[in-house]
Design a protein around this motif. Structure first.
Motif, short mmCIF file in Angstrom:
data_model
loop_
_atom_site.label_atom_id
_atom_site.label_comp_id
_atom_site.label_asym_id
_atom_site.label_seq_id
_atom_site.Cartn_x
_atom_site.Cartn_y
_atom_site.Cartn_z
N LYS A 91 91.29 -49.86 47.19
CA LYS A 91 89.93 -50.09 47.69
C LYS A 91 89.80 -51.49 48.28
O LYS A 91 89.22 -51.68 49.35
CB LYS A 91 88.90 -49.89 46.59
CG LYS A 91 87.46 -50.04 47.07
CD LYS A 91 86.48 -49.91 45.94
CE LYS A 91 86.32 -48.47 45.55
NZ LYS A 91 85.23 -48.25 44.57
N ILE A 95 88.85 -52.22 52.23
CA ILE A 95 87.72 -53.05 52.66
C ILE A 95 88.20 -54.13 53.62
O ILE A 95 87.58 -54.39 54.65
CB ILE A 95 87.01 -53.64 51.43
CG1 ILE A 95 86.26 -52.53 50.68
CG2 ILE A 95 86.05 -54.76 51.83
CD1 ILE A 95 85.76 -52.92 49.30
N GLN A 96 89.33 -54.76 53.31
CA GLN A 96 89.87 -55.79 54.20
C GLN A 96 90.17 -55.23 55.59
O GLN A 96 89.97 -55.90 56.60
CB GLN A 96 91.16 -56.38 53.63
CG GLN A 96 90.99 -57.26 52.42
CD GLN A 96 92.33 -57.75 51.91
OE1 GLN A 96 93.20 -58.14 52.68
NE2 GLN A 96 92.52 -57.70 50.60
N THR A 98 88.82 -52.51 57.13
CA THR A 98 87.80 -51.77 57.88
C THR A 98 86.43 -52.42 57.95
O THR A 98 85.62 -52.01 58.79
CB THR A 98 87.62 -50.36 57.29
OG1 THR A 98 87.19 -50.47 55.93
CG2 THR A 98 88.91 -49.57 57.35
N GLU A 99 86.14 -53.36 57.08
CA GLU A 99 84.80 -53.95 57.07
C GLU A 99 84.79 -55.32 57.73
O GLU A 99 85.81 -55.97 57.87
CB GLU A 99 84.27 -54.02 55.63
CG GLU A 99 84.05 -52.65 55.04
CD GLU A 99 83.42 -52.68 53.66
OE1 GLU A 99 82.97 -53.75 53.20
OE2 GLU A 99 83.38 -51.61 53.02
N GLY A 100 83.62 -55.74 58.12
CA GLY A 100 83.46 -57.03 58.76
C GLY A 100 83.71 -56.94 60.25
O GLY A 100 83.98 -55.88 60.81
N ASP A 101 83.58 -58.09 60.89
CA ASP A 101 83.80 -58.15 62.33
C ASP A 101 85.26 -57.88 62.65
O ASP A 101 86.15 -58.29 61.92
CB ASP A 101 83.39 -59.53 62.87
CG ASP A 101 81.90 -59.79 62.71
OD1 ASP A 101 81.13 -58.81 62.71
OD2 ASP A 101 81.52 -60.96 62.59
N HIS A 104 90.00 -54.77 64.26
CA HIS A 104 90.65 -54.16 63.11
C HIS A 104 92.02 -53.63 63.52
O HIS A 104 92.23 -53.25 64.67
CB HIS A 104 89.79 -53.02 62.56
CG HIS A 104 88.45 -53.50 62.10
ND1 HIS A 104 88.29 -54.32 61.01
CD2 HIS A 104 87.21 -53.30 62.59
CE1 HIS A 104 87.01 -54.60 60.84
NE2 HIS A 104 86.33 -53.99 61.80
#
Length: 135
Positions: A91, A95-96, A98-101, A104
């Protein structure tokens, strides 16, 4: 605490056969690159190395720097990852990734689903102190 019973052998065998059959389908490569998953047992972490590539008009992955076709049998020249992600759980790495600006390192949903399955498997191997082999 309740435990989930094991699937009957016939069900497990059918599930394994289905999984094996699905693994034989055509998969379009992610133009954003590929990942190698490793375990760092000393740090108790999952390590995810990202390698960039380009996809040619025949659908072959090529080294972005040399243009050489990337082989699946491990007989490639040594490469340096473009990014390294580390985390204690699948998990945390998800998150690293797929999330944030952005940008990717993933551009295809099927690649993201595959990576999630593999990271879960790697996490279980880390937890259980068993060997991990990326499919």
């Amino acid at each position: 605490m309740t435990t989930t019973p094991e699937a009957p052998a016939s069900t497990a065998a059918a599930m394994d056969a289905l999984d094996q059959r699905l693994s034989q389908r055509f998969i379009a490569l992610d133009p954003s690159g590929y990942f190698l998953i490793k375990l760092d047992r000393d740090a108790a972490e999952l390590v995810l190395e990202h390698y960039g590539n380009t996809i040619d008009d025949k659908g072959l992955a090529r080294d972005s720097e040399t243009g050489d076709v990337l082989r699946c049998d491990g007989v490639n020249a040594p490469r340096r990852p473009s990014a390294i992600y580390r985390g204690r759980t699948a998990k945390q790495l998800g998150i690293q990734l797929t999330e944030g600006d952005g940008p990717h390192a993933l551009s295809r949903l099927d690649h993201a689903l595959y990576l999630g399955r593999e990271l879960q498997k790697a996490e279980q191997c880390l937890r259980n102190d068993t060997s991990y082999v990326q499919d």
